[in-house]
Design a protein around this motif. Sequence first.
Motif, PDB file in Angstrom:
ATOM      1  N   VAL A  64       0.882  -1.174   0.000  1.00 60.78           N
ATOM      2  CA  VAL A  64       0.000   0.000   0.000  1.00 60.78           C
ATOM      3  C   VAL A  64       0.922   1.227   0.000  1.00 60.78           C
ATOM      4  N   HIS A  65       0.344   2.397  -0.084  1.00 62.92           N
ATOM      5  CA  HIS A  65       1.168   3.610  -0.010  1.00 62.92           C
ATOM      6  C   HIS A  65       1.012   4.262   1.359  1.00 62.92           C
TER       7      HIS A  65
ATOM      8  N   MET B 234       0.021  -1.203  -6.895  1.00 65.23           N
ATOM      9  CA  MET B 234       0.478  -0.163  -5.967  1.00 65.23           C
ATOM     10  C   MET B 234       1.981   0.076  -6.128  1.00 65.23           C
ATOM     11  N   THR B 235       2.741  -0.995  -6.344  1.00 64.61           N
ATOM     12  CA  THR B 235       4.179  -0.859  -6.580  1.00 64.61           C
ATOM     13  C   THR B 235       4.428  -0.104  -7.883  1.00 64.61           C
ATOM     14  N   ALA B 236       3.635  -0.423  -8.903  1.00 69.35           N
ATOM     15  CA  ALA B 236       3.806   0.214 -10.215  1.00 69.35           C
ATOM     16  C   ALA B 236       3.533   1.717 -10.142  1.00 69.35           C
ATOM     17  N   VAL B 237       2.498   2.098  -9.405  1.00 70.11           N
ATOM     18  CA  VAL B 237       2.171   3.532  -9.301  1.00 70.11           C
ATOM     19  C   VAL B 237       3.294   4.273  -8.565  1.00 70.11           C
ATOM     20  N   ASP B 238       3.852   3.622  -7.542  1.00 73.07           N
ATOM     21  CA  ASP B 238       4.973   4.211  -6.804  1.00 73.07           C
ATOM     22  C   ASP B 238       6.204   4.319  -7.709  1.00 73.07           C
TER      23      ASP B 238
ATOM     24  N   ARG C 119       5.933   7.305  -9.844  1.00 72.62           N
ATOM     25  CA  ARG C 119       6.214   8.500  -9.051  1.00 72.62           C
ATOM     26  C   ARG C 119       7.728   8.741  -8.960  1.00 72.62           C
ATOM     27  N   ARG C 120       8.481   7.631  -8.753  1.00 71.19           N
ATOM     28  CA  ARG C 120       9.913   7.787  -8.553  1.00 71.19           C
ATOM     29  C   ARG C 120      10.709   7.880  -9.850  1.00 71.19           C
ATOM     30  N   LYS C 121      10.285   7.128 -10.871  1.00 71.93           N
ATOM     31  CA  LYS C 121      11.137   7.022 -12.058  1.00 71.93           C
ATOM     32  C   LYS C 121      10.514   7.568 -13.332  1.00 71.93           C
ATOM     33  N   GLY C 122       9.339   8.106 -13.223  1.00 77.63           N
ATOM     34  CA  GLY C 122       8.760   8.757 -14.404  1.00 77.63           C
ATOM     35  C   GLY C 122       7.903   7.847 -15.257  1.00 77.63           C
TER      36      GLY C 122
END
Lengths: 266, 164
Positions: free
Chosen positions: B50-51, B108-112, B115-118
């Motif tokens: 989760v975030h 959830m990992t993919a969305v994060d 966020r981090r790598k564009g």
Amino acid sequence: MYAFAYHQPTSLKEAVSLLAGEDAKLVAGGHTLIPTMKQRLAAPGTLIDLGKVPDLVGIERSPRSITIGAMTTHGAVADSADVKEAIPALAELAALIGDPAVRHRGTIGGSVANNDPAADYPAACLALGATISTNKRKLTAEEYFTGLFETALEEGEIVTGVSFPIPHKAAYEKFRNPASRYALVGVFVAKRPSDIRVTVTGAGSNGVFRWTEAEEALAKRFSAKSLEGMSPSASGLNSDIHADADYRAHLIGVMARRAVQKAADR
Amino acid sequence: MSAVSLTVNGKAVTADIDPRTLLVQYLRENLRLTGTHVGCDTSQCGACVVHLDGEAIKACTVLAVQCDGRSVTTIEGLASGGELHPMQAAFREHHGLQCGYCTPGMIMTAVDLVRRKGNSLDEHTIRDELEGNICRCTGYHNIVKAIAAGAENMAAEPQKVAAE
């Protein structure tokens, strides 16, 4: 997990006084302690969460060093522009810990306080000649790491940060256990203004150690060729289902040569 | 018992819970948000991602009380107004799942990751970043394709990212 009382102090002073209570344990990111508690291998009566103690998070760069607050996550170290520029090997090391979600929780203070023999940060601390700061004093890495899961921390002592002198060149090479992502062998090489250090994690039965033979060879010439055919003695190295001591000794030689090559190319 | 107040998918929640309660347990059992799964329960598999304040974390290895005062987003919080988040839509479009058990954590990992790598992610980066998410159907191929497409679609629909 067994039941425990939980506290979230908002100052270091409050944390120290809570820590004086019976059977109290600190939790930072909790990525070692919580799994251990879930397995009932640890059962502290009181858990003191450092998550709300101010001033423990952050990375500061000075002309000669990088200082990282104890509650700074591996992810923050890996992504820090200051760390990447001043000590790229340290940012790379942080990026090799666990996985992205683990790196968002795990902290440098938790890692050095736990001193897992397969953890990555102890190798960087010892190679770079880091200073570990606590609420009471400052300790050199040599004084601080004393054995398997053992440190010089006394009762009521809390790690507040780690300061790394900026080396001329450094690199970290890690042979990861593919399942746990811990170091089967990790070698950190640092060419410092005063000396050259080669440290090994994941392999020593007493935790992180310096491979002095390699340091002496590199002092003559800082090149991977200086370590050709070299590996440390297998006595005192760990043997387990993942790798026996001979294989670990071999890996140390290989990882050291790769790290020297990488550092030399910087 | 410990009092805890946090924001889950934009809503403030308060509870008096046993401090042993894991975040994933709190989400599933107290809030009945069962989209977050428990797979290995040892912070390896990533089904419970989760975030927390926007960062991907493993909810099986965080105590709910540690999240006091913070903001949690689960898979249920991604879609807005009955419309799937671009990453969810990409998983459907590219059939990025087989049994679906790992899917909430993967998304959830993919969305994060975006966020981090564009928004422009190559296959190597995606596979490397999925280190902590295990699909036991071994259906990684379409998951990787879905993440690359979802990342691009998130750039096209910035308001969805902001809504999270």
